[in-house]
Scaffold this active site. Structure first.
Site, PDB file in Angstrom:
ATOM      1  CB  ILE A 117      78.809  80.949  96.843  1.00  0.00           C
ATOM      2  CG1 ILE A 117      79.146  79.749  95.950  1.00  0.00           C
ATOM      3  CG2 ILE A 117      77.639  80.660  97.775  1.00  0.00           C
ATOM      4  CD1 ILE A 117      79.648  78.561  96.704  1.00  0.00           C
ATOM      5  CD  GLU A 118      73.102  81.924  98.583  1.00  0.00           C
ATOM      6  OE1 GLU A 118      71.885  81.996  98.339  1.00  0.00           O
ATOM      7  OE2 GLU A 118      73.551  81.819  99.753  1.00  0.00           O
ATOM      8  CG  MET A 119      71.462  86.432  94.331  1.00  0.00           C
ATOM      9  SD  MET A 119      69.952  87.012  95.154  1.00  0.00           S
ATOM     10  CE  MET A 119      69.420  88.288  94.017  1.00  0.00           C
TER      11      MET A 119
END
Length: 333
Positions: free
Chosen positions: A142-144
């Site tokens: 969900i981030e990088m």
């Protein structure tokens, strides 16, 4: 008697001159609040440095580059600095972080300022230190959303990174590896500290560094019990406490431990620079510091704080905003 009388005006004049000089330098007579000041600690310029990751200029320079490097994300456009923006208190000032492919995370982005002083990382404390924290966002879907091996392969493509890793980790036959990536990022983050806030100057003896309302706020902060959890140089005990803020269904540390006793527990956030790292709480749904103070009084102290006390505590919290760290936006290869 005559000599004493003649000397008195000169003594008075000297005393007035000394008082003026002390006031000009910010030093004033003690304000009688020493018992309160003794409950706090000024923020040092650097946090504790772990024995396994000595702080060197080479590591910090490399970590600075990696912090702003978007090519260690799968999209090639998200870096650590995307959510930890130096212009926004090294956070993002939105309720919950926006990551890969526009996904919205479950939690508010904590600032990285003074993070080296924390005894646990992330809201749920799933990592004990900055080295453990550094790699999580790179890999998080969900981030990088980047496979770690693929991220390292991307860095390997650049001669400049080959040189910088070799300089930061001399003697390592294969310096571009995940442990060194984590150590470099952690080293840079340990330099992002904000000493010399008005409150720090006050604790070090400058009685004029904060005003009367801010001093009342400090007293209320102690007397109401806020300091029980918000203690130490970073104003956090790094422990975990159960709280369900309005609108949040997040189970907190329970996700890490699976222990029912950890349901809805979150790490005590630092109050350093809290005036510039809004919005607040784990879900970022609390827009103002005044609202946050009222909620904490209700949820953690079991009392409704009066408006004047909320204003005083809020004023005190603004004195915890320190000098932002100096750094250079790197020229990436």
């Amino acid at each position: 008697m005559i000599h004493t009388a003649l000397a008195r005006p000169a003594l008075i004049a000297a005393a007035v001159s000394l008082s003026a000089a002390l006031a000009a330098t910010g030093v004033a007579a003690d304000d009688g609040l020493g018992d309160y000041r003794d409950r706090f600690e000024p923020l040092p310029h650097l946090p504790p440095i772990p024995a396994h990751n000595s702080l060197t200029e080479e590591k910090v320079e490399l970590g600075n580059m990696l912090f702003f490097e978007p090519r260690i994300s799968s999209s090639g456009v998200i870096s650590c600095a995307t959510c930890h923006n130096p212009a926004l208190g090294w956070s993002d000032r939105i309720p919950r972080a926006t990551g890969h492919d526009g996904q919205i995370g479950e939690r508010n982005t904590p600032t990285v300022l003074n993070s080296g002083f924390l005894g646990a990382q992330f809201w749920d404390g799933r990592e004990p230190d900055l080295e453990g924290q550094a790699l999580g966002p790179i890999q998080a879907d969900i981030e990088m959303a980047m496979d770690l091996d693929a991220a390292l392969e991307r860095l390997e493509e650049f001669e400049l990174y080959q040189e910088k890793f070799a300089e930061a980790f001399p003697g390592d036959d294969n310096p571009i590896n995940k442990d060194n990536l984590a150590q470099a990022l952690a080293s840079f983050q340990r330099t992002l500290n904000t000493p010399n806030s008005p409150f720090d100057r006050y604790l070090r003896g400058d009685m004029n560094a904060i005003n009367d309302q801010e001093k009342r706020g400090m007293q209320a902060f102690v007397d109401t019990g806020c300091i029980a959890c918000h203690s130490g140089p970073a104003l956090t005990d790094s422990n975990f406490w159960a709280i369900q803020v309005p609108g949040s269904t997040d189970v907190g540390r329970f996700d890490v431990t699976g222990d029912e006793a950890d349901m809805y527990k979150f790490r005590t956030p630092t109050l350093r620079n809290v005036g510039v790292t809004y919005p607040y709480m784990n879900n970022g749904a609390t827009e103002t510091l005044e609202e946050a103070v009222a909620i904490m009084g209700r949820e953690m102290l079991n009392r409704e704080l009066e408006g004047e006390m909320i204003a005083d505590i809020t004023a005190f919290l603004h004195t915890l905003t320190g000098k932002m760290p100096e750094f250079e936006v790197p020229a990436l290869p």
